[in-house]
Design a protein around this motif. Structure first.
Motif, PDB file in Angstrom:
ATOM      1  N   LYS A   3       0.860  -1.184   0.000  1.00  0.00           N
ATOM      2  CA  LYS A   3       0.000   0.000   0.000  1.00  0.00           C
ATOM      3  C   LYS A   3       0.897   1.235   0.000  1.00  0.00           C
ATOM      4  O   LYS A   3       1.752   1.385   0.870  1.00  0.00           O
ATOM      5  CB  LYS A   3      -0.906  -0.001   1.215  1.00  0.00           C
ATOM      6  N   PRO A   4       0.688   2.124  -0.993  1.00  0.00           N
ATOM      7  CA  PRO A   4       1.545   3.310  -1.074  1.00  0.00           C
ATOM      8  C   PRO A   4       1.244   4.294   0.041  1.00  0.00           C
ATOM      9  O   PRO A   4       0.136   4.346   0.556  1.00  0.00           O
ATOM     10  CB  PRO A   4       1.195   3.909  -2.437  1.00  0.00           C
ATOM     11  N   ALA A   5       2.250   5.056   0.404  1.00  0.00           N
ATOM     12  CA  ALA A   5       2.063   6.110   1.399  1.00  0.00           C
ATOM     13  C   ALA A   5       1.219   7.209   0.790  1.00  0.00           C
ATOM     14  O   ALA A   5       1.282   7.473  -0.404  1.00  0.00           O
ATOM     15  CB  ALA A   5       3.417   6.665   1.826  1.00  0.00           C
ATOM     16  N   GLU A   6       0.388   7.810   1.603  1.00  0.00           N
ATOM     17  CA  GLU A   6      -0.442   8.922   1.143  1.00  0.00           C
ATOM     18  C   GLU A   6       0.425  10.162   0.992  1.00  0.00           C
ATOM     19  O   GLU A   6       1.107  10.559   1.927  1.00  0.00           O
ATOM     20  CB  GLU A   6      -1.563   9.216   2.161  1.00  0.00           C
ATOM     21  N   PRO A   7       0.391  10.803  -0.193  1.00  0.00           N
ATOM     22  CA  PRO A   7       1.150  12.043  -0.341  1.00  0.00           C
ATOM     23  C   PRO A   7       0.445  13.178   0.387  1.00  0.00           C
ATOM     24  O   PRO A   7      -0.740  13.073   0.710  1.00  0.00           O
ATOM     25  CB  PRO A   7       1.148  12.276  -1.854  1.00  0.00           C
ATOM     26  N   PRO A 149       8.747   2.246  -9.635  1.00  0.00           N
ATOM     27  CA  PRO A 149       8.016   2.541  -8.391  1.00  0.00           C
ATOM     28  C   PRO A 149       7.683   4.031  -8.259  1.00  0.00           C
ATOM     29  O   PRO A 149       6.589   4.387  -7.809  1.00  0.00           O
ATOM     30  CB  PRO A 149       8.963   2.070  -7.292  1.00  0.00           C
ATOM     31  N   ASP A 150       8.598   4.898  -8.654  1.00  0.00           N
ATOM     32  CA  ASP A 150       8.328   6.342  -8.582  1.00  0.00           C
ATOM     33  C   ASP A 150       7.206   6.749  -9.523  1.00  0.00           C
ATOM     34  O   ASP A 150       6.370   7.582  -9.181  1.00  0.00           O
ATOM     35  CB  ASP A 150       9.590   7.152  -8.897  1.00  0.00           C
ATOM     36  N   TRP A 152       4.747   4.839 -10.498  1.00  0.00           N
ATOM     37  CA  TRP A 152       3.519   4.310  -9.901  1.00  0.00           C
ATOM     38  C   TRP A 152       3.011   5.258  -8.818  1.00  0.00           C
ATOM     39  O   TRP A 152       1.836   5.595  -8.782  1.00  0.00           O
ATOM     40  CB  TRP A 152       3.791   2.907  -9.354  1.00  0.00           C
ATOM     41  N   GLN A 153       3.923   5.695  -7.938  1.00  0.00           N
ATOM     42  CA  GLN A 153       3.539   6.627  -6.876  1.00  0.00           C
ATOM     43  C   GLN A 153       3.043   7.948  -7.459  1.00  0.00           C
ATOM     44  O   GLN A 153       2.077   8.524  -6.961  1.00  0.00           O
ATOM     45  CB  GLN A 153       4.721   6.871  -5.936  1.00  0.00           C
ATOM     46  N   LEU A 156      -0.493   7.460  -8.830  1.00  0.00           N
ATOM     47  CA  LEU A 156      -1.461   7.439  -7.728  1.00  0.00           C
ATOM     48  C   LEU A 156      -1.701   8.841  -7.179  1.00  0.00           C
ATOM     49  O   LEU A 156      -2.841   9.234  -6.922  1.00  0.00           O
ATOM     50  CB  LEU A 156      -0.981   6.511  -6.614  1.00  0.00           C
ATOM     51  N   SER A 157      -0.641   9.594  -7.013  1.00  0.00           N
ATOM     52  CA  SER A 157      -0.752  10.953  -6.492  1.00  0.00           C
ATOM     53  C   SER A 157      -1.578  11.832  -7.423  1.00  0.00           C
ATOM     54  O   SER A 157      -2.449  12.596  -6.977  1.00  0.00           O
ATOM     55  CB  SER A 157       0.646  11.540  -6.300  1.00  0.00           C
ATOM     56  N   ARG A 160      -5.243  10.790  -7.283  1.00  0.00           N
ATOM     57  CA  ARG A 160      -5.869  11.264  -6.040  1.00  0.00           C
ATOM     58  C   ARG A 160      -6.181  12.761  -6.138  1.00  0.00           C
ATOM     59  O   ARG A 160      -7.208  13.213  -5.646  1.00  0.00           O
ATOM     60  CB  ARG A 160      -4.955  10.990  -4.847  1.00  0.00           C
TER      61      ARG A 160
END
Length: 179
Positions: A3-7, A149-150, A152-153, A156-157, A160
């Protein structure tokens, strides 16, 4: 699946109309580059791949999505589930009838309000819902092939942020309707 960290949250839109981007223009419209078209194609592909993998367990798209909503505590009534899945209550009732006939869902009258019928997963529903998450993880990972990975994050950011912008627009529309 990690689960990714919430920015950190971006500031909410104060006035959506004045802060709107100017990336799309009617005089230069390219359907293949439209967010709607791209989102729809990605979602259709994800649903198709998940459906193919879950069909061997006797689950249709509507059924596995409903099971997941119930497993995560969303839409615990017919009306709530219909709203979450953006379908009408009649269609949702028919889908739930099929899930109930397969022994996956039970309808339980509320102890506090007899008019309310809550939905609950049966043991079989829980078992099948547990099969969905690994399938979705595989399907999502296949769609993210080649992403770092970056990236992907970042994706997601950005998504959101779009969700927050959409929420702000709905809130603004609701405030306008109330005025």
């Amino acid at each position: 699946m990690v689960k990714p960290a919430e920015p950190a949250a971006a500031p909410a839109l104060e006035n959506a109309a004045t802060l709107a981007a100017d990336f799309y223009r009617a005089d230069a419209w390219v359907p293949e580059d439209s967010l709607g078209m791209l989102f729809k194609r990605v979602m259709q592909s994800i649903a198709l791949q998940a459906d193919r993998r879950l069909a061997e367990h006797g689950l249709t798209h509507v059924q596995w999505v409903a099971l997941m909503k119930l497993k995560t505590g969303h839409g615990c009534t017919v009306a709530g589930l219909a709203r979450d899945l953006q379908t009408d209550a009649g269609a949702m009732t028919r889908s739930l009838d099929r899930l109930e006939a397969k022994g996956m869902v039970a309808r339980v009258r509320s102890a506090t309000d007899r008019r309310v019928v809550n939905l609950a997963l049966t043991e079989e529903g829980e078992r099948l819902a547990a099969l969905v998450v690994p399938v979705l993880a595989e399907v999502f990972n296949n769609h993210l092939a080649g992403f770092s990975p970056d990236e992907w994050q970042l994706l997601l950011s950005l998504l959101r942020r779009m969700v927050r912008n959409g929420d702000a627009l709905r809130e603004a529309d609701g405030a306008d309707a109330a005025a």
